[in-house]
Write an enzyme that holds these catalytic residues in place. Sequence first.
Site, mmCIF file in Angstrom:
data_model
loop_
_atom_site.group_PDB
_atom_site.id
_atom_site.type_symbol
_atom_site.label_atom_id
_atom_site.label_comp_id
_atom_site.label_asym_id
_atom_site.label_seq_id
_atom_site.Cartn_x
_atom_site.Cartn_y
_atom_site.Cartn_z
ATOM 1 N N ASP A 59 -4.328 11.946 -1.700
ATOM 2 C CA ASP A 59 -3.147 11.112 -1.914
ATOM 3 C C ASP A 59 -1.821 11.754 -1.493
ATOM 4 O O ASP A 59 -1.545 12.900 -1.868
ATOM 5 C CB ASP A 59 -2.986 10.771 -3.403
ATOM 6 C CG ASP A 59 -4.257 10.284 -4.054
ATOM 7 O OD1 ASP A 59 -5.314 10.321 -3.418
ATOM 8 O OD2 ASP A 59 -4.178 9.874 -5.224
ATOM 9 N N GLU A 236 -5.144 2.444 -9.987
ATOM 10 C CA GLU A 236 -4.547 3.766 -9.805
ATOM 11 C C GLU A 236 -3.495 3.705 -8.706
ATOM 12 O O GLU A 236 -3.376 2.720 -7.977
ATOM 13 C CB GLU A 236 -5.615 4.820 -9.510
ATOM 14 C CG GLU A 236 -6.507 4.564 -8.316
ATOM 15 C CD GLU A 236 -7.548 5.664 -8.127
ATOM 16 O OE1 GLU A 236 -7.570 6.635 -8.916
ATOM 17 O OE2 GLU A 236 -8.334 5.564 -7.177
#
Length: 581
Positions: A59, A236
């Site tokens: 990420d 998320e």
Amino acid sequence: MAIRTWAWVVFLLLALVSSSPPSVRAAEAPSPQPSTDPGVDDVLRTGYHFQPPKHWINDPNGVMYYKGVYHLFYQYNPKEAVWGNIVWAHAVSTDLVDWVMLPPAIYPTAPFDVNGCWSGSATVLPDGTPAIMYTGIDGENRQVQNVAYPKDLSDPYLREWVKPDYNPVIAPGPGINATAFRDPTTAWQGPDGLWRLVIGTKDNHRGLAMLYRSRDFKQWAPANRALHSGDTGMWECPDFYPVTTTTTSPGAGGVTKHVLKVSLDLTRFEYYTFGEYDHATDTYVPDAALADGNDGLRYDYGNFYASKTFLDTAKQRRVLWGWANESDSAADDIRKGWAGVQAVPRKVWLSSDGKQLVQWPVAEIESLRGVHANITDRLVKGGGSHFEVTGLASAAQADVEASFQVVDLDKAEPFDPAWRGADAQTVCAARGADVAGGVGPFGLWVLASDEHQERTAVFFRVFKGGDGGKHVVLMCNDPSMSSHADNLYKPTFAGFVDVDVAKTGGKIALRTLIDHSVVESFGEHGKTCILSRVYPTKAVGDKARLYVFNNGESDIKVTHLNAYEMRSAKITSDTVEAYNR
């Protein structure tokens, strides 16, 4: 925080079953970012997509622009090319193209993050101090939210960060799933002076964007209700921000909406809605016309996850980062010594008709363009015609912009009523690049070998009989023929394109960024985006070719095509120990 969960492994198995930089002379082929580590295989490493010299990344975190410098933090394993040992790696740039690698900024040091430092965001406070909010995994394996501040604001690179002893600032309260409570957004301040941020969580199968408020950025309290929720499993990497119908920031004119994006842990894709946000009541209502769930709009219909945006105050634009995972095996990643890349940063704004977001690679990457090939008004006959785009030393690292014009829209096939309830990927899987049609498939073969045995197809199909009599335009990335290698995940990714080809005179635009193992495409000026990871064995380096093809019945005209070799971005390290902490 994107994790390789058991659900992701099952998903991959099912899919496998079912399916200023140095100059480059004209005679040279552009090469990927080199690694000096003898244990790293550079053959398919990217040249201008961001990735560190080796090991695992995922990420993008804490992206921001601060005092003339762009900061990219990202999830990183400093030890190997698989997920684990996660820290916040850090890189800085003045142009979003060339990057300086710094030592990891945040890594486990305290009881509140002893088991991991997971994803989060950056916020610049009113006094000019940047603050990072991130998820820590504490000694009880709870997911808690922590804050960190730069140790030395006079350091333009903000190399070192300090975690106050009063962390965690947000712990999972009663009724919150402590193992699914992560990824705080950039905070914003309301008219009442209170700070707000959103955290992703779930309640059984219901994904939740939980809202928290604070007066001092230290003590946070949950709102009485979630900002939004959906029956899609864990949410998320949420993101919540305003956009306008202009390409500049809110306040520059145009219609303003708020975007809520979530990453779906169960399916490993993202979707977004946009609508009205009431600052006084902290309520968010998506526009009624938008799908809100698994069939919602996506930034990217391919391999693109855990994305994060930031406001670039220097150029008054919203910039989007996203992670592209590998599609080979973990054993392959260990062998080659690296895994994961970031998509090119994209400018994002609301379309002029207010129906969707539009994305486009930031203009800065065009500074890497080199040798140029041009084609104008070339007819591609129907029935399986193709031609090579020549003039490039290598098409393995390139930027291609093209406009296609359908000569006879009357040849479009009817849109099968059975497809109306299906997603674009299902339609494209049934109508791949080699399945002849009325109008299309037509487009590009990229990373193609001389004999075409390896090729990745980026193409369009046009059907008639859509809603209101409008043509239906399908855009696909088909990597089914991309490689002779084994153990690869080669899904056909697809999205519908909102373009009325009858009104454009049959014209459809395409831009494709080609970077060794990345094929990143933008249909109709950024309305539909698709990123694929591919692993050619023959179409590598100066052996890679670029073709235009047409497997439809209608002739197609290439009204213009500009193909550019791309130089490699310059990735340097501030210290040789930057990734060995």
